[in-house]
Scaffold this motif. Sequence first.
Motif, mmCIF file in Angstrom:
data_model
loop_
_atom_site.group_PDB
_atom_site.id
_atom_site.type_symbol
_atom_site.label_atom_id
_atom_site.label_comp_id
_atom_site.label_asym_id
_atom_site.label_seq_id
_atom_site.Cartn_x
_atom_site.Cartn_y
_atom_site.Cartn_z
ATOM 1 N N ILE A 384 1.438 -1.241 -0.554
ATOM 2 C CA ILE A 384 0.310 0.177 0.248
ATOM 3 C C ILE A 384 0.584 1.355 -0.273
ATOM 4 O O ILE A 384 0.495 2.317 -0.758
ATOM 5 C CB ILE A 384 -0.733 0.201 1.040
ATOM 6 C CG1 ILE A 384 -2.526 -1.360 1.230
ATOM 7 C CG2 ILE A 384 -1.572 1.318 1.522
ATOM 8 C CD1 ILE A 384 -2.798 -1.429 2.140
ATOM 9 N N LEU A 385 1.926 1.726 0.871
ATOM 10 C CA LEU A 385 2.952 2.794 0.556
ATOM 11 C C LEU A 385 3.356 2.906 -0.248
ATOM 12 O O LEU A 385 3.276 4.018 -0.709
ATOM 13 C CB LEU A 385 3.765 2.303 1.692
ATOM 14 C CG LEU A 385 3.640 2.448 3.304
ATOM 15 C CD1 LEU A 385 4.193 2.391 4.084
ATOM 16 C CD2 LEU A 385 3.713 3.361 3.213
ATOM 17 N N PHE A 386 3.794 1.601 -1.200
ATOM 18 C CA PHE A 386 5.000 1.732 -2.657
ATOM 19 C C PHE A 386 3.603 2.360 -2.971
ATOM 20 O O PHE A 386 4.055 2.597 -4.748
ATOM 21 C CB PHE A 386 5.665 0.524 -2.924
ATOM 22 C CG PHE A 386 5.766 0.003 -3.946
ATOM 23 C CD1 PHE A 386 7.523 0.807 -4.014
ATOM 24 C CD2 PHE A 386 5.696 0.595 -5.212
ATOM 25 C CE1 PHE A 386 8.299 0.789 -5.214
ATOM 26 C CE2 PHE A 386 6.434 0.016 -6.298
ATOM 27 C CZ PHE A 386 7.534 0.877 -6.523
ATOM 28 N N ILE A 387 2.082 1.605 -3.522
ATOM 29 C CA ILE A 387 1.846 2.110 -4.704
ATOM 30 C C ILE A 387 1.326 3.072 -4.882
ATOM 31 O O ILE A 387 1.195 4.440 -5.533
ATOM 32 C CB ILE A 387 -0.009 1.221 -4.395
ATOM 33 C CG1 ILE A 387 0.090 -0.439 -4.224
ATOM 34 C CG2 ILE A 387 -0.721 1.767 -5.081
ATOM 35 C CD1 ILE A 387 -0.372 -0.569 -4.829
ATOM 36 N N THR A 388 1.259 4.103 -2.742
ATOM 37 C CA THR A 388 0.774 5.392 -3.067
ATOM 38 C C THR A 388 2.034 6.383 -3.227
ATOM 39 O O THR A 388 1.233 6.991 -3.844
ATOM 40 C CB THR A 388 0.341 5.916 -1.453
ATOM 41 O OG1 THR A 388 -0.350 5.086 -0.946
ATOM 42 C CG2 THR A 388 0.283 6.917 -0.859
ATOM 43 N N PHE A 389 2.334 6.219 -3.043
ATOM 44 C CA PHE A 389 4.491 6.784 -3.601
ATOM 45 C C PHE A 389 4.069 6.371 -5.320
ATOM 46 O O PHE A 389 4.359 8.144 -5.906
ATOM 47 C CB PHE A 389 5.776 5.702 -3.332
ATOM 48 C CG PHE A 389 6.885 6.194 -3.538
ATOM 49 C CD1 PHE A 389 7.918 7.717 -3.429
ATOM 50 C CD2 PHE A 389 7.431 6.056 -4.912
ATOM 51 C CE1 PHE A 389 8.560 8.324 -3.841
ATOM 52 C CE2 PHE A 389 8.771 6.985 -5.699
ATOM 53 C CZ PHE A 389 8.737 8.224 -4.721
ATOM 54 N N ILE A 392 1.501 9.366 -5.834
ATOM 55 C CA ILE A 392 2.075 10.661 -6.184
ATOM 56 C C ILE A 392 3.268 10.714 -7.323
ATOM 57 O O ILE A 392 2.916 11.761 -8.074
ATOM 58 C CB ILE A 392 2.684 10.192 -4.876
ATOM 59 C CG1 ILE A 392 1.808 10.378 -3.418
ATOM 60 C CG2 ILE A 392 3.203 12.154 -4.559
ATOM 61 C CD1 ILE A 392 2.395 10.473 -2.745
ATOM 62 N N LEU A 393 3.517 9.773 -7.551
ATOM 63 C CA LEU A 393 4.921 10.131 -8.842
ATOM 64 C C LEU A 393 4.413 11.054 -9.468
ATOM 65 O O LEU A 393 4.950 11.417 -10.852
ATOM 66 C CB LEU A 393 6.151 8.661 -8.183
ATOM 67 C CG LEU A 393 7.737 9.528 -9.242
ATOM 68 C CD1 LEU A 393 8.028 10.855 -8.889
ATOM 69 C CD2 LEU A 393 8.467 8.283 -8.680
ATOM 70 N N THR A 394 3.777 9.635 -10.093
ATOM 71 C CA THR A 394 2.790 9.386 -11.671
ATOM 72 C C THR A 394 2.582 10.625 -11.698
ATOM 73 O O THR A 394 1.533 11.634 -13.170
ATOM 74 C CB THR A 394 2.281 8.435 -11.713
ATOM 75 O OG1 THR A 394 3.554 7.199 -11.623
ATOM 76 C CG2 THR A 394 1.958 8.442 -13.383
ATOM 77 N N THR A 395 1.319 10.985 -10.922
ATOM 78 C CA THR A 395 0.373 12.185 -11.210
ATOM 79 C C THR A 395 1.385 13.279 -10.869
ATOM 80 O O THR A 395 0.484 14.264 -11.805
ATOM 81 C CB THR A 395 -0.665 12.565 -10.126
ATOM 82 O OG1 THR A 395 -0.600 12.230 -8.541
ATOM 83 C CG2 THR A 395 -1.944 10.670 -10.757
ATOM 84 N N LEU A 396 1.845 13.595 -10.285
ATOM 85 C CA LEU A 396 2.798 15.176 -10.420
ATOM 86 C C LEU A 396 3.638 15.101 -11.584
ATOM 87 O O LEU A 396 3.579 16.248 -12.119
ATOM 88 C CB LEU A 396 3.863 14.868 -9.012
ATOM 89 C CG LEU A 396 3.124 15.136 -7.493
ATOM 90 C CD1 LEU A 396 4.472 15.006 -6.903
ATOM 91 C CD2 LEU A 396 3.063 16.748 -7.271
ATOM 92 N N LEU A 397 4.133 13.983 -11.904
ATOM 93 C CA LEU A 397 4.786 14.430 -13.484
ATOM 94 C C LEU A 397 4.012 13.835 -14.810
ATOM 95 O O LEU A 397 4.491 14.683 -15.306
ATOM 96 C CB LEU A 397 5.883 12.779 -13.344
ATOM 97 C CG LEU A 397 7.453 12.876 -12.688
ATOM 98 C CD1 LEU A 397 8.416 11.253 -12.871
ATOM 99 C CD2 LEU A 397 7.741 14.349 -12.697
ATOM 100 N N LEU A 398 2.728 12.931 -14.462
ATOM 101 C CA LEU A 398 2.365 13.058 -15.870
ATOM 102 C C LEU A 398 2.055 14.376 -16.124
ATOM 103 O O LEU A 398 1.084 14.813 -17.095
ATOM 104 C CB LEU A 398 1.256 11.859 -15.399
ATOM 105 C CG LEU A 398 -0.121 11.578 -17.197
ATOM 106 C CD1 LEU A 398 1.106 11.707 -18.502
ATOM 107 C CD2 LEU A 398 -0.680 10.409 -16.936
#
Length: 525
Positions: A384-389, A392-398
């Motif tokens: 769950i922690l990894f999916i959350t990261f 966050i990273l994908t939506t920020l970049l994409l």
Amino acid sequence: MLHDFPFYLTIIVVILLIIMLAKKIRVAYPILLVLAGLGISFIPAIPTLHIEAELIFIIFLPPLLYDAAWAISWKELWKWRRIITSFAFLVVFFSAMSVAVVANYFIPGFSLALGFLLGGIVSPPDAVSTGAIMKFVTVPKRFSSILEGESLLNDASSLIIFRFAFIAVATGQFIWHEAALSFVWMIVGGVASGLIVGYMFMKIHKYLPTDANADIILTIVTPYVMYIAAEEIHSSGVLAVVSGGLLLSEKRLNFLSSTSRLRGVNVWESFSYLLNGLVFMFIGLDLPQIIAGLEEVSILSAIGYGLLVTAVLIVGRIISAYSAVAVTLIARNYIKVADRSNPGYKVPILIGWSGMRGVVSLAAALSIPLQLENGSAFPHRNLILFITFVVILTTLLLQGLTLPFLIKKINMPDPDFIMPDEDLYIKLRKKMTHEALHHLKENYSDELDNHPMLLHMAKKWERTEEMAEETGLMSEESKIIYKAILDHQRKWLHNLNREKQQINEEIVRRHLLYLDLEEEKLQFI
């Protein structure tokens, strides 16, 4: 802790440099900060960063929410209340439910309750990321107002979903009538506690002999008291801070002096600036710890699950945006709505694409305990922690990198404010000057003859009223020249103070402060 203190000081300096770089290349700084934190985390001998969820929930979240509540327009919030509340509650619930169904179907071992837990974590978009992007583009006021209003409330709704899902996972049961009563209490208790604490602090400001320094310290303490008071009675601390912040923002002229307001703005800008920078840097720095705990699935599978959840969130938000437009077009035939025109496809696609995730999602994920009450390990915590990261990273970049280009490509006109901001500013300035002159002559006509300074001010306002439409705002070239004159005056004062020993330096500093205020006024004229 003291051993790592130089490291944390270095991180603050790096944050400042990255934010300056982001302004230079016109990219939202949360994106660069997360990437920088990610890069720094892989440098050998870097101290391992362990982020406690309480650190974000207690230290970072209350002041950031409070600052956002003070910045938003209550008029705009109320005008767009239906679309804002639908996105802050209904869309968040729809996103969480969509994630729950997909996770239950595609991720091995994920129950529906665990899927709702994950959905509650990743469903709220981050206000800071969107706000940072809005600074580089021009968008209709209604668009920014909806996003700002949604961001104030969606954190509360997502955390409520998270709490109920956590109870279901931990106990293995979900009692609907108890959950409904708890849901109502979290909302009512949170709003009530925020308003009560806000009212108490407003009276403290107003009736105790505070000065500007005391007022500013009280404003920093206020959101923490609101949050903790609400959490102590098991209601929503987020709603408490938001409701109390809105109350004090709306009443600020009644209990804060002009000096307190002026200095407070500067303090809060710097304070929020630092907190936002630290939070997004921490997100990147925390990745090694998250990966280290990822043992139950392969890294590639975990990335795939994260991208799948991200896709569900993006598609779900776009569908929700178009559904909201459809409902509005139908509802306007029966009830009064804020916008009776057809918004078309532009507003929904922009709102749908403005769904970057951030600090609240990370804090909620980190708050999951290592073990259940019976001593067994919490199921799929590290995944769950990894999916959350990844979300966050994908939506920020994409979305974060493409949203400015999408906004410019659509080039949507503002249907609410036809007059350009500069023309509106000049118009209001002229009316304000006229009102001041009328009030002065109506109520203090006798004093005008006996007080030369009042007469001088009246003549100045008359000239300003006559020149307002002709001259408009000061041009950039004029501002540059005026700044050069102010710098010359500062140098003259500095040299005079150094050469003339009999001059009181405190008097010189008062003149320097006046020059600083004159330069500060340039951004408003």
